[in-house]
Design a protein around this motif. Structure first.
Motif, PDB file in Angstrom:
ATOM      1  N   LEU A  43       0.827  -1.204   0.000  1.00 52.53           N
ATOM      2  CA  LEU A  43       0.000   0.000   0.000  1.00 52.53           C
ATOM      3  C   LEU A  43       0.866   1.261   0.000  1.00 52.53           C
ATOM      4  O   LEU A  43       0.523   2.249  -0.650  1.00 52.53           O
ATOM      5  N   ALA A  46       2.188   1.854  -3.545  1.00 56.12           N
ATOM      6  CA  ALA A  46       1.105   2.373  -4.393  1.00 56.12           C
ATOM      7  C   ALA A  46       0.800   3.828  -4.044  1.00 56.12           C
ATOM      8  O   ALA A  46       0.611   4.663  -4.939  1.00 56.12           O
ATOM      9  N   ALA A  47       0.770   4.146  -2.751  1.00 52.78           N
ATOM     10  CA  ALA A  47       0.487   5.525  -2.321  1.00 52.78           C
ATOM     11  C   ALA A  47       1.575   6.472  -2.797  1.00 52.78           C
ATOM     12  O   ALA A  47       1.287   7.594  -3.235  1.00 52.78           O
ATOM     13  N   ASP A  50       1.012   7.140  -6.314  1.00 53.72           N
ATOM     14  CA  ASP A  50      -0.156   8.023  -6.446  1.00 53.72           C
ATOM     15  C   ASP A  50       0.233   9.490  -6.271  1.00 53.72           C
ATOM     16  O   ASP A  50      -0.434  10.377  -6.802  1.00 53.72           O
ATOM     17  N   ALA A 103      -2.786   9.586   0.649  1.00 53.60           N
ATOM     18  CA  ALA A 103      -2.839   8.605  -0.437  1.00 53.60           C
ATOM     19  C   ALA A 103      -2.864   7.183   0.128  1.00 53.60           C
ATOM     20  O   ALA A 103      -3.572   6.307  -0.376  1.00 53.60           O
ATOM     21  N   TYR A 104      -2.101   6.959   1.181  1.00 56.46           N
ATOM     22  CA  TYR A 104      -2.074   5.656   1.851  1.00 56.46           C
ATOM     23  C   TYR A 104      -3.461   5.346   2.432  1.00 56.46           C
ATOM     24  O   TYR A 104      -3.958   4.228   2.301  1.00 56.46           O
ATOM     25  N   ARG A 106      -6.342   6.377   1.353  1.00 55.63           N
ATOM     26  CA  ARG A 106      -7.238   6.004   0.244  1.00 55.63           C
ATOM     27  C   ARG A 106      -6.977   4.562  -0.192  1.00 55.63           C
ATOM     28  O   ARG A 106      -7.914   3.815  -0.502  1.00 55.63           O
ATOM     29  N   ARG A 107      -5.706   4.157  -0.220  1.00 50.02           N
ATOM     30  CA  ARG A 107      -5.357   2.787  -0.593  1.00 50.02           C
ATOM     31  C   ARG A 107      -5.871   1.781   0.440  1.00 50.02           C
ATOM     32  O   ARG A 107      -6.350   0.708   0.082  1.00 50.02           O
ATOM     33  N   GLN A 110      -9.554   1.361  -0.158  1.00 46.46           N
ATOM     34  CA  GLN A 110      -9.813   0.512  -1.325  1.00 46.46           C
ATOM     35  C   GLN A 110      -9.621  -0.964  -0.988  1.00 46.46           C
ATOM     36  O   GLN A 110     -10.416  -1.817  -1.392  1.00 46.46           O
ATOM     37  N   ALA A 111      -8.553  -1.274  -0.237  1.00 46.93           N
ATOM     38  CA  ALA A 111      -8.275  -2.658   0.126  1.00 46.93           C
ATOM     39  C   ALA A 111      -9.380  -3.228   1.016  1.00 46.93           C
ATOM     40  O   ALA A 111      -9.801  -4.375   0.844  1.00 46.93           O
TER      41      ALA A 111
END
Length: 149
Positions: A43, A46-47, A50, A103-104, A106-107, A110-111
Motif C-alpha cells: 500500500l 502504491a500511495a 499516487d 494517499a495511503y 485512500r489505498r 480501497q483494500a
C-alpha cells in the motif's frame, strides 16, 4: 434485514500523527526524519506512486523520488515506516508525508472495500448498494440472506 457500513478514509479518521526532526549533515545537506503510521509495504508503494513518486526498493528500504525531493523509508522495530527526506525543509517534509499519508489512507480504504465485497457472500451477505459521499466515505448496504431450508 440489511446491514449498512460506512467506510471513512483513513485521512479523515484523524490527522496524520506526523512527527519530524531535522538534521544537517557535514556536507550541509538537510535531512528530515518523519515518523509515519504506515505499515503495509504494498500500500505504501502504491500511495507513493499516487503522489507522483518514482519508487525503488533495496532490501528493507524504499526510496521515493519526486522532482524536488527524495525520501528513503525504513522500518522500525514495530514494522512502521519512517521517512528520511532530502530536498525540502522540515515543513516541506511534513507536507510531503501528509500527502503520502492521505494517499495511503485512500489505498487502505480501497483494500478494505475489496475485502468486504469478496468476503460478503461467504458471510451470508449480498451487496445491495454502494455510494461514495462528497467526503470520499463509502456507504455499503448489505442484505442478510436467509438460510434456505
Amino acid at each position: 434485514m440489511s446491514v449498512s457500513l460506512l467506510l471513512v478514509p483513513l485521512a479523515l479518521a484523524g490527522a496524520a500523527a506526523v512527527q519530524a526532526a531535522a538534521e544537517r549533515k557535514s556536507d550541509g545537506q538537510l535531512i528530515c526524519q518523519v515518523q509515519t503510521r504506515m505499515r503495509d509495504v504494498t500500500l505504501l508503494e502504491a500511495a507513493l506512486r499516487d503522489t507522483g513518486a518514482t519508487v525503488t526498493t533495496s532490501g528493507d528500504s524504499l526510496t521515493a523520488a519526486w522532482a524536488e525531493s527524495t525520501a528513503t523509508f525504513t522500518r522500525d522495530a514495530d514494522g512502521i515506516w519512517a521517512a528520511h527526506v532530502t530536498g525540502v525543509d522540515q515543513a516541506g517534509a511534513v507536507e510531503l508525508m501528509t500527502g503520502v499519508d492521505a494517499a495511503y489512507g485512500r489505498r487502505v480504504q480501497q483494500a478494505v472495500l475489496e475485502r468486504l465485497r469478496d468476503q460478503a457472500p461467504a458471510a451470508g451477505l449480498r451487496l445491495e448498494s454502494e455510494s461514495v459521499e462528497q467526503d470520499a466515505s463509502v456507504r455499503l448496504v448489505f442484505e442478510v440472506e436467509r438460510e434456505r431450508a
